[in-house]
Write a protein that holds these residues in place. Structure first.
Motif, PDB file in Angstrom:
ATOM      1  N   ASP A 200       0.860  -1.186   0.000  1.00  0.00           N
ATOM      2  CA  ASP A 200       0.000   0.000   0.000  1.00  0.00           C
ATOM      3  C   ASP A 200       0.901   1.241   0.000  1.00  0.00           C
ATOM      4  O   ASP A 200       2.130   1.121   0.098  1.00  0.00           O
ATOM      5  N   PRO A 201       0.343   2.443  -0.128  1.00  0.00           N
ATOM      6  CA  PRO A 201       1.165   3.661  -0.182  1.00  0.00           C
ATOM      7  C   PRO A 201       2.118   3.817   0.997  1.00  0.00           C
ATOM      8  O   PRO A 201       3.229   4.329   0.833  1.00  0.00           O
ATOM      9  N   LEU A 204       5.633   2.340   0.424  1.00  0.00           N
ATOM     10  CA  LEU A 204       6.503   2.851  -0.637  1.00  0.00           C
ATOM     11  C   LEU A 204       7.706   3.588  -0.067  1.00  0.00           C
ATOM     12  O   LEU A 204       7.629   4.197   1.010  1.00  0.00           O
ATOM     13  N   VAL A 209       8.326   8.357  -3.752  1.00  0.00           N
ATOM     14  CA  VAL A 209       7.102   9.166  -3.765  1.00  0.00           C
ATOM     15  C   VAL A 209       7.444  10.637  -3.990  1.00  0.00           C
ATOM     16  O   VAL A 209       6.790  11.328  -4.784  1.00  0.00           O
ATOM     17  N   LYS A 239      -2.500   9.668  -6.758  1.00  0.00           N
ATOM     18  CA  LYS A 239      -3.518   8.628  -6.623  1.00  0.00           C
ATOM     19  C   LYS A 239      -3.406   7.635  -7.782  1.00  0.00           C
ATOM     20  O   LYS A 239      -3.538   6.420  -7.597  1.00  0.00           O
ATOM     21  N   TYR A 242      -0.299   5.498  -7.177  1.00  0.00           N
ATOM     22  CA  TYR A 242      -0.539   4.448  -6.180  1.00  0.00           C
ATOM     23  C   TYR A 242      -1.293   3.267  -6.799  1.00  0.00           C
ATOM     24  O   TYR A 242      -1.018   2.106  -6.472  1.00  0.00           O
ATOM     25  N   CYS A 246       0.977   0.011  -6.097  1.00  0.00           N
ATOM     26  CA  CYS A 246       0.619  -0.584  -4.800  1.00  0.00           C
ATOM     27  C   CYS A 246      -0.340  -1.759  -5.011  1.00  0.00           C
ATOM     28  O   CYS A 246      -1.400  -1.590  -5.620  1.00  0.00           O
TER      29      CYS A 246
END
Length: 309
Positions: A200-201, A204, A209, A239, A242, A246
């Motif tokens: 998930d984010p 990362l 990012v 978004k 991701y 992800c």
């Protein structure tokens, strides 16, 4: 000024799909820094590549083994693909994976573990002596849950549990293990196909990012967008990013989950399983990723052998 070689330009072109001259300029503008050149091209709107894919340049096999709540994946390298077809080598890889399942993913512990009267390290040395080619245990990883299953998937398998790519996925749940195993294999196949960077984010790399934010902001700043507009664009772009990298936010590759994210597919499976499900982790090994193998110029070799220059 950094020297920009033809090989560097070729690598950047293969990574981004951008024309030769643009690649050369990108490298020149960034002192030969490959990642900076990729970002520079993206800012110019010339490339959509998020990152360079791992170059598969080593031979050998990936082995993956699971047993209930535990699973491991290992990579054993050889010099040529011929060895990967050798039954002795295949047996060696399966044996190493089985040992890793018992002792864990630490390479030194695996090598020191005994199989019969010999250690794994000795078994590798014996195989080298018999087959006549160098071999190395490059890496290993393991996953475990308290309740649930760890499932695996091997792509391009040459034998059961060993092939060119191996994935393990851990599912924590008090539900039906047979239904969990089916879902786990589906997720492992999904990971093999999409190569997510994190669960998930939150998982990362913050630097990755931030680099994505900078690339998006600079791209639209160069187009003359206002800073308040850029902020909204970057938020929207993240978004999308991701959803690309992800696992839980990616769109499921399986037809039965068409139009659903992986997280939604997992939630939907809880009905069959009879309990909540949590994906706690995954590992994806592709053979030789991150290892560069020197490419030979066959025509030059033939010319040299014939005494021509």
């Amino acid at each position: 000024m950094a020297i920009i070689t033809a090989a560097m330009v070729k690598d950047l072109r293969e990574t981004t799909g951008v024309g030769m001259m643009d690649c050369k300029q990108a490298l020149a503008e960034n002192e030969g820094d490959m990642q900076a050149a990729i970002d520079w091209l993206r800012k110019k709107g010339l490339s959509k590549a998020a990152k360079k894919a791992g170059r598969v340049a080593a031979e050998g096999l990936i082995g993956a083994v699971t047993a209930g709540v535990k699973g491991v994946v290992v990579e054993v390298n050889s010099e040529t693909d011929f060895v990967a077809r050798n039954e002795q080598f295949q047996g060696l890889v399966k044996m190493i994976a089985q040992v890793a399942l018992e002792v864990g993913a630490d390479l030194e512990r695996i090598k020191a573990a005994k199989v019969g009267d010999v250690t794994v390290e000795t078994a590798i040395a014996d195989a080298i002596a018999t087959i006549g080619e160098n071999m190395t245990l490059r890496r290993a990883a393991s996953l475990e849950v308290g309740k649930g299953v760890v499932s695996s998937y091997v792509h391009n398998a040459v034998i059961e549990g060993a092939g060119k790519m191996g994935v393990i996925v851990a599912l924590e749940s008090a539900g039906k293990t047979d239904e969990l195993a089916v879902l786990g294999r589906q997720l492992a196949m999904h990971v093999a196909a999409t190569n997510p960077q994190a669960l998930d984010p939150a998982g990362l790399d913050p630097a990755a990012v931030q680099r994505e934010k900078d690339v998006l902001a600079d791209k639209y700043r160069q187009q003359g967008k206002a800073e308040n507009v850029i902020e909204k664009i970057v938020e929207s772009g993240l978004k999308t990013y991701y959803k690309e990298v992800c696992l839980l936010e990616q769109a499921s590759i399986h037809a039965e989950h068409s139009g659903k994210s992986v997280a939604q597919a997992v939630k939907e499976a809880e009905g069959k399983v009879g309990a909540p499900i949590k994906v706690t982790g995954f590992v994806r090994y592709a053979l030789g990723e991150g290892i560069d193998k020197q490419e030979s110029d066959f025509a030059a070799e033939v010319a040299a052998a014939s005494g021509k220059k």
